[in-house]
Write a protein that holds these residues in place. Structure first.
Motif, PDB file in Angstrom:
ATOM      1  N   ALA A   1       2.724   6.172   1.275  1.00  0.00           N
ATOM      2  CA  ALA A   1       2.651   4.577   1.785  1.00  0.00           C
ATOM      3  C   ALA A   1       1.945   3.722   0.411  1.00  0.00           C
ATOM      4  CB  ALA A   1       1.735   4.363   3.044  1.00  0.00           C
ATOM      5  N   LEU A   2       1.098   4.338  -0.127  1.00  0.00           N
ATOM      6  CA  LEU A   2       0.704   3.735  -1.391  1.00  0.00           C
ATOM      7  C   LEU A   2       1.662   3.411  -2.266  1.00  0.00           C
ATOM      8  CD1 LEU A   2      -1.844   2.548  -3.080  1.00  0.00           C
ATOM      9  CD2 LEU A   2      -2.188   4.750  -3.701  1.00  0.00           C
ATOM     10  N   THR A   3       2.431   4.673  -2.438  1.00  0.00           N
ATOM     11  CA  THR A   3       3.589   4.631  -3.460  1.00  0.00           C
ATOM     12  C   THR A   3       4.651   3.253  -3.068  1.00  0.00           C
ATOM     13  OG1 THR A   3       3.554   6.787  -3.830  1.00  0.00           O
ATOM     14  CG2 THR A   3       5.533   5.663  -4.405  1.00  0.00           C
ATOM     15  N   HIS A   4       4.821   3.354  -1.824  1.00  0.00           N
ATOM     16  CA  HIS A   4       5.728   2.173  -1.312  1.00  0.00           C
ATOM     17  C   HIS A   4       5.164   0.679  -1.897  1.00  0.00           C
ATOM     18  CE1 HIS A   4       7.174   4.851   2.411  1.00  0.00           C
ATOM     19  NE2 HIS A   4       7.789   5.221   1.216  1.00  0.00           N
ATOM     20  N   ALA A   5       3.996   0.317  -1.850  1.00  0.00           N
ATOM     21  CA  ALA A   5       3.358  -0.649  -2.038  1.00  0.00           C
ATOM     22  C   ALA A   5       3.350  -1.031  -3.508  1.00  0.00           C
ATOM     23  CB  ALA A   5       1.773  -0.913  -1.474  1.00  0.00           C
ATOM     24  N   VAL A   6       2.914   0.118  -4.076  1.00  0.00           N
ATOM     25  CA  VAL A   6       2.908  -0.068  -5.546  1.00  0.00           C
ATOM     26  C   VAL A   6       4.338  -0.250  -6.101  1.00  0.00           C
ATOM     27  CG1 VAL A   6       2.645   1.325  -7.782  1.00  0.00           C
ATOM     28  CG2 VAL A   6       0.787   1.439  -5.797  1.00  0.00           C
ATOM     29  N   GLU A   7       5.324   0.364  -5.699  1.00  0.00           N
ATOM     30  CA  GLU A   7       6.745   0.337  -6.163  1.00  0.00           C
ATOM     31  C   GLU A   7       7.310  -1.110  -6.004  1.00  0.00           C
ATOM     32  OE1 GLU A   7       9.094   3.496  -7.929  1.00  0.00           O
ATOM     33  OE2 GLU A   7       8.932   4.077  -5.826  1.00  0.00           O
ATOM     34  N   ALA A   8       6.783  -1.501  -4.735  1.00  0.00           N
ATOM     35  CA  ALA A   8       7.391  -2.830  -4.192  1.00  0.00           C
ATOM     36  C   ALA A   8       6.876  -3.963  -5.302  1.00  0.00           C
ATOM     37  CB  ALA A   8       6.805  -3.243  -2.628  1.00  0.00           C
ATOM     38  N   TYR A   9       5.313  -3.620  -5.448  1.00  0.00           N
ATOM     39  CA  TYR A   9       4.938  -5.066  -6.475  1.00  0.00           C
ATOM     40  C   TYR A   9       5.367  -4.952  -7.860  1.00  0.00           C
ATOM     41  CZ  TYR A   9       1.094  -7.883  -7.879  1.00  0.00           C
ATOM     42  OH  TYR A   9       0.614  -9.025  -8.649  1.00  0.00           O
ATOM     43  N   ILE A  10       5.809  -3.794  -8.349  1.00  0.00           N
ATOM     44  CA  ILE A  10       6.509  -3.749  -9.844  1.00  0.00           C
ATOM     45  C   ILE A  10       7.803  -3.817  -9.761  1.00  0.00           C
ATOM     46  CG2 ILE A  10       4.320  -2.511 -10.595  1.00  0.00           C
ATOM     47  CD1 ILE A  10       6.657  -0.134 -10.705  1.00  0.00           C
TER      48      ILE A  10
ATOM     49  N   ALA B   1       3.059  -2.040   3.929  1.00  0.00           N
ATOM     50  CA  ALA B   1       3.956  -1.409   2.716  1.00  0.00           C
ATOM     51  C   ALA B   1       5.375  -1.277   3.084  1.00  0.00           C
ATOM     52  CB  ALA B   1       3.441   0.066   2.298  1.00  0.00           C
ATOM     53  N   GLY B   2       5.722  -0.844   4.227  1.00  0.00           N
ATOM     54  CA  GLY B   2       6.876  -0.684   4.738  1.00  0.00           C
ATOM     55  C   GLY B   2       7.745  -2.136   4.567  1.00  0.00           C
ATOM     56  N   LEU B   3       6.865  -3.216   4.974  1.00  0.00           N
ATOM     57  CA  LEU B   3       7.887  -4.538   4.991  1.00  0.00           C
ATOM     58  C   LEU B   3       7.744  -4.809   3.585  1.00  0.00           C
ATOM     59  CD1 LEU B   3       5.711  -6.301   7.877  1.00  0.00           C
ATOM     60  CD2 LEU B   3       7.994  -5.633   7.969  1.00  0.00           C
ATOM     61  N   ALA B   4       6.838  -4.595   2.577  1.00  0.00           N
ATOM     62  CA  ALA B   4       7.023  -4.769   1.209  1.00  0.00           C
ATOM     63  C   ALA B   4       8.147  -4.295   0.713  1.00  0.00           C
ATOM     64  CB  ALA B   4       5.717  -4.351   0.702  1.00  0.00           C
ATOM     65  N   PHE B   5       8.196  -2.818   0.635  1.00  0.00           N
ATOM     66  CA  PHE B   5       9.195  -2.313  -0.036  1.00  0.00           C
ATOM     67  C   PHE B   5      10.569  -2.373   0.703  1.00  0.00           C
ATOM     68  CE2 PHE B   5       9.175   1.663   2.656  1.00  0.00           C
ATOM     69  CZ  PHE B   5      10.430   2.055   2.879  1.00  0.00           C
ATOM     70  N   PHE B   6      10.616  -2.747   2.146  1.00  0.00           N
ATOM     71  CA  PHE B   6      11.907  -3.020   2.749  1.00  0.00           C
ATOM     72  C   PHE B   6      12.393  -4.331   1.907  1.00  0.00           C
ATOM     73  CE2 PHE B   6      14.320  -5.273   6.221  1.00  0.00           C
ATOM     74  CZ  PHE B   6      15.565  -4.796   6.087  1.00  0.00           C
TER      75      PHE B   6
END
Length: 390
Positions: free
Chosen positions: A195-204, A250-255
């Protein structure tokens, strides 16, 4: 520039939100329900929390429990055939990402012609033409975010592939942290770093927007504050609630923004060595971020701040380095091996891993730094040697 922002599933979140299940099944008019879950959850009796209130409504529930971690294509094909054979008119997915992804595939592919393989991203010969069966997704881990995305992942011979389309979006997501209380420490750690990876990758991500940024940073804060506690003390209610919300955001972010290099390199680890997706992401996260750091220093400074640190006295370059160090420390603190050797991978495998990772063009296109074949090999080599980039 205009942005498309999707918050598709009607969502119930928070402690006790499972109580809305019967109401939603009634609204969606399910009568012959396919419940997709894994054998462990069924054996421990968690499926009864789903079945009991629905049986009171005189509904038919067929329970499919042949879910396995990192499900191969054959399992997805078998489940779709099962849904067709039983003439299911609704699908409920209960479990981690594997169960939820399979439930999405069953709901959509079962109403189309052909097989799951005909709709895979890398080899598609057919297109999805209609929305599938009404689908309710209920995660029992805080990690994958599958309940709010339009992607379903399956394992192939040496890598992974996806079916992705908005038709795969659930009708309802029920995110109840109470269902995560019995999650073992190892699974809590792997899914939490996922989940942390989803958020980090979505942000960058190259596709990031102000909306996905807000979701990602809040997710990073919640997960960073609570993951170590959730792993150490699984009965800590506040930590489980924070992880549940963090994973959901995080799911919403990376979606909306997508994931990138970490996932591109993680897929072959799962495909070739059957390493759990969360572990694959976790072991690679610090090495990928260390390699691409110079391309997103400002954003990594933001991530460092979201993780609870004060970077006001640091330059962007210094803060980005400390961010990588903290990501590495978090992975180690929750007990995940910090090198590929820790998962029993030999150095000769790095070439094949690199070959398969280069095929993940959909993911690589979102990286803030273009990752060529030699870059990907360098990252795998660093992860093998446990040498972080300076």
């Amino acid at each position: 520039m205009a942005e498309k922002i999707t918050f598709a599933p009607l969502s119930y979140t928070g402690w006790g939100s499972l109580s809305y299940l019967s109401e939603e099944v009634g609204r969606l008019q399910g009568q012959n329900i396919l419940l997709v879950t894994d054998p462990f959850l069924h054996e421990m009796g968690l499926t009864q929390k789903i079945i009991a209130p629905l049986e009171e409504l005189n509904l038919t529930i067929n329970v499919y429990t042949k879910v396995v971690p990192e499900p191969p294509l054959a399992v997805a094909e078998e489940l779709v055939a099962y849904a067709r054979e039983h003439q299911s008119d609704m699908v409920i997915g209960l479990g981690g990402g594997s169960a939820l992804d399979l439930a999405k595939l069953a709901g959509v592919i079962s109403v189309h012609e052909g097989d799951v393989k005909d709709y895979l991203n890398l080899s598609a010969t057919r297109k999805l033409l209609q929305k599938g069966l009404p689908t309710i997704l209920i995660p029992t881990t805080s990690g994958t975010g599958s309940e709010v995305t339009n992607i379903a992942v399956v394992s192939l011979a040496s890598t992974k592939d996806v079916v992705t389309h908005d038709f795969l979006l659930a009708d309802v997501a029920i995110v109840d942290p109470e269902l995560t209380m019995s999650l073992p420490p190892k699974v809590t750690a792997a899914t939490g770093v996922d989940a942390l990876t989803h958020a980090v990758e979505a942000y960058i991500s190259r596709n990031a927007s102000p909306v996905s940024d807000a979701l990602a940073l809040q997710a990073i804060q919640l997960i960073s504050d609570s993951l170590r506690t959730a792993v150490k003390d699984g009965q800590n209610k506040e930590a489980r609630i924070a992880m549940s919300y963090g994973s959901y955001l995080a799911g919403l972010a990376f979606f909306n923004a997508g994931v990138a290099g970490v996932h591109a390199l993680a897929y072959p680890l799962g495909g070739q060595f059957h390493i759990a997706h969360g572990d694959s992401n976790a072991v690679l996260l610090p090495y990928v971020m260390g390699y691409i750091r110079s391309s997103c220093e400002k954003r990594m400074k933001d991530i460092y701040n979201a993780m609870g640190f004060n970077s006001s006295y640091l330059s962007q370059e210094e803060a980005s380095r400390k961010c990588v160090e903290e990501l590495q420390r978090l992975v180690e603190d929750v007990g995940i091996p910090s090198s590929l050797q820790g998962f029993g991978i030999n150095e000769e495998a790095l070439t094949c891993l690199t070959e398969d990772a280069t095929k993940q063009t959909r993911l690589l296109a979102r990286s803030p730094m273009a990752l060529k074949k030699e870059d990907i090999f360098a990252i795998y080599k660093a992860a093998y040697d446990a040498v972080t980039f300076k």
